[in-house]
Design a protein around this motif. Structure first.
Motif, short mmCIF file in Angstrom:
data_model
loop_
_atom_site.label_atom_id
_atom_site.label_comp_id
_atom_site.label_asym_id
_atom_site.label_seq_id
_atom_site.Cartn_x
_atom_site.Cartn_y
_atom_site.Cartn_z
N ALA A 112 23.59 14.74 -8.80
CA ALA A 112 23.82 14.44 -7.44
C ALA A 112 22.63 14.76 -6.62
O ALA A 112 22.50 13.84 -5.70
N ARG A 113 21.89 15.52 -6.57
CA ARG A 113 20.83 15.78 -5.90
C ARG A 113 19.54 14.54 -6.14
O ARG A 113 19.08 13.83 -5.25
N THR A 114 19.69 13.82 -7.14
CA THR A 114 18.76 12.75 -7.63
C THR A 114 19.32 11.59 -6.72
O THR A 114 18.67 10.89 -6.26
N LEU A 115 20.59 11.45 -6.89
CA LEU A 115 21.38 10.35 -6.17
C LEU A 115 21.06 10.45 -4.68
O LEU A 115 20.65 9.35 -3.98
N LEU A 116 21.10 11.50 -4.07
CA LEU A 116 20.94 11.75 -2.81
C LEU A 116 19.45 11.35 -2.23
O LEU A 116 19.16 10.74 -1.20
N LYS A 117 18.64 11.88 -3.20
CA LYS A 117 17.16 11.60 -2.97
C LYS A 117 16.97 10.07 -2.83
O LYS A 117 16.24 9.40 -1.94
N LEU A 118 17.50 9.27 -3.99
CA LEU A 118 17.37 7.68 -3.94
C LEU A 118 18.00 7.03 -2.68
O LEU A 118 17.52 6.17 -2.07
N ALA A 119 19.38 7.68 -2.26
CA ALA A 119 19.83 7.06 -1.17
C ALA A 119 19.01 7.35 0.10
O ALA A 119 18.99 6.41 1.06
N ARG A 120 18.18 8.43 0.00
CA ARG A 120 17.27 8.58 1.31
C ARG A 120 16.32 7.64 1.39
O ARG A 120 15.77 7.35 2.45
N ASP A 121 15.64 7.29 0.10
CA ASP A 121 14.46 6.54 0.05
C ASP A 121 14.65 4.98 -0.21
O ASP A 121 13.87 4.51 -0.07
N HIS A 122 15.89 4.68 -0.31
CA HIS A 122 16.26 3.22 -0.60
C HIS A 122 17.57 2.81 0.10
O HIS A 122 18.31 3.62 0.14
N SER A 123 17.67 1.68 0.36
CA SER A 123 18.95 1.02 0.88
C SER A 123 19.95 1.29 -0.29
O SER A 123 19.65 1.42 -1.34
N GLU A 124 21.27 0.95 0.04
CA GLU A 124 22.38 0.81 -0.79
C GLU A 124 22.29 -0.24 -2.01
O GLU A 124 22.51 0.11 -2.92
N THR A 125 21.86 -1.17 -1.24
CA THR A 125 21.64 -2.47 -2.43
C THR A 125 20.54 -2.06 -3.34
O THR A 125 20.49 -2.38 -4.62
N GLU A 126 19.40 -1.59 -2.94
CA GLU A 126 18.34 -1.07 -3.75
C GLU A 126 18.66 -0.32 -4.82
O GLU A 126 18.20 -0.03 -6.11
N VAL A 127 19.28 1.05 -4.38
CA VAL A 127 19.92 1.91 -5.38
C VAL A 127 21.01 1.23 -6.35
O VAL A 127 20.51 1.50 -7.64
N MET A 128 21.65 0.36 -6.06
CA MET A 128 22.58 -0.16 -6.90
C MET A 128 21.96 -1.09 -8.12
O MET A 128 22.24 -1.22 -9.16
N HIS A 129 20.88 -1.85 -7.59
CA HIS A 129 20.13 -2.46 -8.38
C HIS A 129 19.41 -1.74 -9.29
O HIS A 129 19.40 -2.05 -10.63
N LEU A 130 18.67 -0.71 -8.88
CA LEU A 130 17.98 0.19 -9.68
C LEU A 130 18.99 0.69 -10.84
O LEU A 130 18.52 0.85 -12.00
N LEU A 131 20.31 1.32 -10.65
CA LEU A 131 20.90 1.95 -11.39
C LEU A 131 21.59 0.83 -12.45
O LEU A 131 21.86 1.33 -13.72
N THR A 132 21.59 -0.35 -12.19
CA THR A 132 22.37 -1.22 -12.97
C THR A 132 21.46 -2.45 -13.42
O THR A 132 21.89 -3.02 -14.41
N ARG A 133 20.46 -2.59 -13.41
CA ARG A 133 19.48 -3.42 -13.58
C ARG A 133 18.23 -2.88 -13.85
O ARG A 133 17.35 -3.67 -14.83
N GLU A 134 17.55 -1.98 -13.42
CA GLU A 134 16.21 -1.71 -13.77
C GLU A 134 16.06 -0.03 -14.29
O GLU A 134 14.94 0.16 -14.41
#
Length: 382
Positions: free
Chosen positions: A221-243
């Protein structure tokens, strides 16, 4: 009987002319014999509302030489929380798919495309096991926070077809078996089936499941929170599912390339990614095994990664003590659509009727032969 099958993707529409015959084993009446004449219709992009008629016309032209169909079967998308089964295709149902899921998800186009083709061919239209099938146990939906729930997003169409095939391979009817299905590909999901019902699942894409060719796998969860702080929701979703997944860890999502590179024991990136995948895959299968009320009758491994024999062997060696492992490489989506239509037309299952008010099930079209659904437990899919 003949079914024309339509399964749209992001860059093509997979088509099949399915010849469906009753099975030869009276003890397993839904083990149908299906042969497919497969074709693919390339498309430039997922069609919007204006392009749907044009794509339907292309499908009609591409299948003009096929025998006249008894039914047109389309892939089902987002219909809301519904039970598994085969549904009558109506304009209202097709419209709800686009309303719920939109044009950006190719599976939502299966129903409206099949409806257009069915009307042109003068045949009934069905969909089978739409993507939004949800029969999870109530406790499987719960989280530890009031008002937040887990969703039943998994590879519903292929997982159910593979679970049925695995049950048949060990000599059981689907409604009498406990099967854990692991779908491993670009995205992954592991699902527990009890008596024909998917009672729990890891989920897929950002919602759960082990890492895949492009899927991240579970993150703290802490990793996801950090990603959410540093990136937009669209960018996070793209990272988790495509990259993510093998693409991130080993620099490629091409399974043939990865398998070739894995032959080199000094390729540490690939070897590390393989070790992580096998570990996460076995943990997820163990988790879903524990969701069942007893030991599973079989574990089924499917999806693109199931073609990677060395990887599957490593998983099987770790899990064979639990149950027999059945491997079904690739996916059975076209077969699943044809078989779902066949079970209804042969009187083995009743046809589902969807309306905004709910789902009803019509009686089978003829007296079932050793009906596999007549004594199914309450709430279980037909």
């Amino acid at each position: 009987m003949i079914a024309h099958v339509i399964n749209p993707g992001s860059c093509n529409v997979k088509l099949a002319c399915a010849t469906i015959q009753p099975g030869l084993n009276p003890a397993l009446p839904s083990q149908l014999r299906v042969t497919l004449d497969r074709r693919e219709l390339p498309i430039d992009d997922v069609p919007d509302a204006a392009a749907m008629d044009e794509v339907a016309a292309q499908i009609l032209a591409a299948t003009a030489d096929w025998p006249a169909p008894d039914v047109i079967v389309g892939r089902g998308g987002q219909l809301g929380r519904v039970p598994a089964g085969t549904y009558r295709l109506t304009p209202e149902l097709a419209g709800r798919m686009l309303e719920k899921g939109g044009f950006e998800q190719p599976e939502n186009l299966g129903a409206p495309l099949a409806l257009r083709v069915a009307e042109a061919r003068g045949a009934p239209g069905f969909i089978v096991d739409p993507q939004s099938v949800d029969e999870l146990l109530p406790e499987a939906h719960m989280t530890g926070i009031t008002g937040l729930r887990r969703e039943a997003q998994f590879h519903a169409l292929n997982a159910r077809a593979v679970a049925r095939r695995a049950a048949h391979e060990i000599g059981k009817k689907f409604r009498e078996a406990r099967i854990v299905v692991a779908h491993f590909g670009s995205t992954t999901s592991v699902t527990a089936f009890d008596q024909g019902r998917a009672i729990d699942t890891t989920g897929t894409a950002p919602n759960g499941g082990p890492l895949g060719a492009r899927q991240s796998g579970p993150l703290p969860a802490r990793t996801l929170l950090k990603l959410a702080r540093d990136h937009s929701e669209t960018e996070v979703m793209h990272l988790l599912t495509r990259e993510a997944g093998f693409f991130s860890l080993a620099g490629s999502a091409d399974l043939k390339d990865l398998e070739a590179r894995a032959a080199d024991p000094d390729n540490t990136a690939v070897q590390t990614a393989i070790a992580a995948f096998v570990h996460q895959a076995c943990k997820a299968i163990g988790e879903q095994t524990a969701a069942l009320p007893g030991r599973p009758d079989a574990i089924a491994i499917t999806g693109g990664i199931a073609k990677w024999d060395a990887l599957v062997d490593r998983i099987e060696r770790r899990l064979a003590w639990i149950a027999p492992v059945v491997v079904v490489p690739g996916e059975l989506e076209l077969e699943a659509l044809a078989e779902g239509a066949g079970r209804v037309l042969l009187g083995l299952e009743g046809l589902r009727e969807w309306t905004p008010q709910g789902v009803t099930t019509l009686p089978p079209v003829e007296a079932p032969r050793q009906d596999e659904s007549a004594s199914a437990p309450a709430g279980a899919p037909l």
